[in-house]
Design a protein around this motif. Structure first.
Motif, short mmCIF file in Angstrom:
data_model
loop_
_atom_site.label_atom_id
_atom_site.label_comp_id
_atom_site.label_asym_id
_atom_site.label_seq_id
_atom_site.Cartn_x
_atom_site.Cartn_y
_atom_site.Cartn_z
N GLN A 13 0.84 -1.19 0.00
CA GLN A 13 0.00 0.00 0.00
C GLN A 13 0.88 1.25 0.00
O GLN A 13 1.88 1.30 0.71
N ASN A 14 0.51 2.22 -0.81
CA ASN A 14 1.32 3.44 -0.95
C ASN A 14 1.06 4.42 0.19
O ASN A 14 0.27 5.36 0.05
N CYS A 15 1.71 4.21 1.31
CA CYS A 15 1.75 5.23 2.35
C CYS A 15 2.56 6.40 1.79
O CYS A 15 3.55 6.19 1.08
N THR A 16 2.14 7.63 2.09
CA THR A 16 2.84 8.80 1.54
C THR A 16 3.24 9.76 2.65
O THR A 16 2.43 10.10 3.52
N LEU A 17 4.49 10.17 2.61
CA LEU A 17 4.98 11.23 3.49
C LEU A 17 4.95 12.53 2.69
O LEU A 17 5.57 12.64 1.64
N LEU A 18 4.18 13.51 3.19
CA LEU A 18 4.05 14.83 2.55
C LEU A 18 4.65 15.87 3.47
O LEU A 18 4.45 15.81 4.68
N TRP A 19 5.36 16.86 2.92
CA TRP A 19 5.84 17.91 3.81
C TRP A 19 5.94 19.26 3.10
O TRP A 19 6.06 19.36 1.89
N CYS A 20 5.85 20.29 3.93
CA CYS A 20 5.97 21.68 3.52
C CYS A 20 7.45 22.02 3.48
O CYS A 20 8.15 21.86 4.49
N GLU A 21 7.94 22.48 2.34
CA GLU A 21 9.36 22.77 2.20
C GLU A 21 9.81 23.97 3.05
O GLU A 21 10.97 24.07 3.42
N ASP A 22 8.88 24.88 3.36
CA ASP A 22 9.25 26.06 4.14
C ASP A 22 9.38 25.76 5.63
O ASP A 22 10.30 26.24 6.29
N THR A 23 8.46 24.94 6.16
CA THR A 23 8.45 24.69 7.60
C THR A 23 8.99 23.31 7.98
O THR A 23 9.28 23.06 9.15
N LEU A 24 9.09 22.41 6.99
CA LEU A 24 9.47 21.01 7.20
C LEU A 24 8.48 20.27 8.09
O LEU A 24 8.79 19.21 8.64
N GLU A 25 7.26 20.81 8.21
CA GLU A 25 6.20 20.08 8.89
C GLU A 25 5.61 19.07 7.91
O GLU A 25 5.46 19.36 6.72
N ALA A 26 5.27 17.88 8.43
CA ALA A 26 4.91 16.77 7.55
C ALA A 26 3.64 16.07 8.01
O ALA A 26 3.25 16.14 9.18
N ALA A 27 3.03 15.38 7.07
CA ALA A 27 1.90 14.50 7.35
C ALA A 27 2.21 13.14 6.74
O ALA A 27 2.86 13.05 5.70
N VAL A 28 1.73 12.10 7.41
CA VAL A 28 1.77 10.76 6.84
C VAL A 28 0.35 10.39 6.43
O VAL A 28 -0.59 10.49 7.22
N VAL A 29 0.19 10.01 5.17
CA VAL A 29 -1.11 9.63 4.64
C VAL A 29 -1.18 8.11 4.55
O VAL A 29 -0.34 7.47 3.92
N ASP A 30 -2.17 7.53 5.23
CA ASP A 30 -2.44 6.09 5.20
C ASP A 30 -1.28 5.22 5.69
O ASP A 30 -0.70 4.43 4.94
N PRO A 31 -0.94 5.34 6.99
CA PRO A 31 0.11 4.48 7.56
C PRO A 31 -0.43 3.09 7.86
O PRO A 31 -0.83 2.78 8.98
N GLY A 32 -0.44 2.23 6.86
CA GLY A 32 -1.05 0.92 7.01
C GLY A 32 -0.27 -0.05 7.88
O GLY A 32 -0.83 -1.02 8.40
N GLY A 33 1.02 0.18 8.05
CA GLY A 33 1.86 -0.72 8.83
C GLY A 33 3.32 -0.45 8.54
O GLY A 33 3.66 0.59 7.97
N ASP A 34 4.20 -1.38 8.94
CA ASP A 34 5.64 -1.23 8.72
C ASP A 34 6.12 0.14 9.21
O ASP A 34 6.76 0.91 8.48
N LEU A 35 5.84 0.44 10.48
CA LEU A 35 6.16 1.76 11.00
C LEU A 35 7.65 2.05 10.98
O LEU A 35 8.05 3.22 10.87
N GLY A 36 8.49 1.02 11.03
CA GLY A 36 9.92 1.25 10.93
C GLY A 36 10.30 1.94 9.63
O GLY A 36 11.14 2.86 9.62
N LEU A 37 9.68 1.53 8.53
CA LEU A 37 9.94 2.16 7.24
C LEU A 37 9.47 3.61 7.23
O LEU A 37 10.15 4.50 6.70
N ILE A 38 8.31 3.85 7.82
CA ILE A 38 7.76 5.21 7.84
C ILE A 38 8.61 6.13 8.70
O ILE A 38 8.96 7.25 8.31
N LEU A 39 8.99 5.66 9.89
CA LEU A 39 9.81 6.48 10.79
C LEU A 39 11.19 6.74 10.21
O LEU A 39 11.75 7.82 10.37
N SER A 40 11.73 5.75 9.50
CA SER A 40 13.03 5.95 8.85
C SER A 40 12.94 7.03 7.78
O SER A 40 13.85 7.87 7.65
N ALA A 41 11.86 7.01 7.01
CA ALA A 41 11.68 8.02 5.96
C ALA A 41 11.56 9.42 6.56
O ALA A 41 12.15 10.38 6.04
#
Length: 213
Positions: A13-41
């Motif tokens: 499943q395509n979990c997506t990390l999105l972020w604002c280039e100015d503030t570096l604040e981010a959202a994770v869209v659809d974190p279905g699992g494999d949190l290690g991969l998401i946190l590493s990203a």
């Protein structure tokens, strides 16, 4: 706005990390699992997670949500409230698909058509696009001409409608009346598989193209 796609779970499943280039604040869209991969990203991109966004309530899209929210303390936004029954049935979904059990959760904010969600200085529009599930939402960034469509539309295909409260005719209307009018040049990140554009799908997708009616 920048993004990074992180395939997770055995369903890729395509979990997506999105972020604002100015503030570096981010959202994770659809974190279905494999949190290690998401946190590493998140760590590799040097961004700060500020929210979790959900397109719909199916396990492969939300399975890691409760744990990620607990670890980071960020709010959960989405999907639309009609998908509450899917989120409430996570125990049954895990058993059905052979996943380890995951913790349940209640979103901090249910979304609806016309809402906006903020990621740093960037704003995403919310479109309610039912059919695959009744409470499915799509996140759209007009400036980037980018949409995160979950399991509504894929390159060359569309979302399944044989799950409880799926509706094929409604899904087709969501695609043709909500997504395609955004413009042919809009790129989209689907819930599975490669990216495409609405124009490409309008021309070539056998389920929803102009050519096949």
């Amino acid at each position: 706005m920048k993004f990074r796609i992180i395939p997770v779970t055995p369903f890729q499943q395509n979990c997506t990390l999105l972020w604002c280039e100015d503030t570096l604040e981010a959202a994770v869209v659809d974190p279905g699992g494999d949190l290690g991969l998401i946190l590493s990203a998140i760590d590799e991109e040097g961004v700060k997670l500020t929210r979790i966004l959900l397109t719909h309530g199916h396990l492969d899209h939300v399975g890691g949500t409760a744990e990620l929210a607990k670890m980071t303390g960020v709010p959960i936004e989405g999907p639309e409230q009609e998908d509450r029954f899917w989120i409430d049935s996570l125990t049954q979904q895990c058993a059905m698909f052979g996943f380890d059990q995951v913790d349940g959760f209640t979103p901090d904010r249910w979304l609806k058509e016309g809402d906006r969600v903020q990621v740093g200085q960037q704003s995403l529009e919310v479109l309610h696009c039912p059919g695959h599930t009744p409470g499915h939402v799509v996140f759209y960034h007009p400036g980037e001409q980018l949409a995160l469509v979950g399991d509504v539309l894929f390159q060359g295909s569309i979302g399944r409608t044989d799950f409880p409260r799926g509706d094929h005719a409604q899904l087709i209307r969501s695609i043709k009346e909500k997504l395609f009018p955004l413009g042919d040049e809009v790129r989209f990140i689907p819930g599975h598989g490669p990216m495409s554009t609405f124009g490409n799908e309008r021309r070539t997708n056998p389920f929803v193209s102009d050519r096949w009616g």
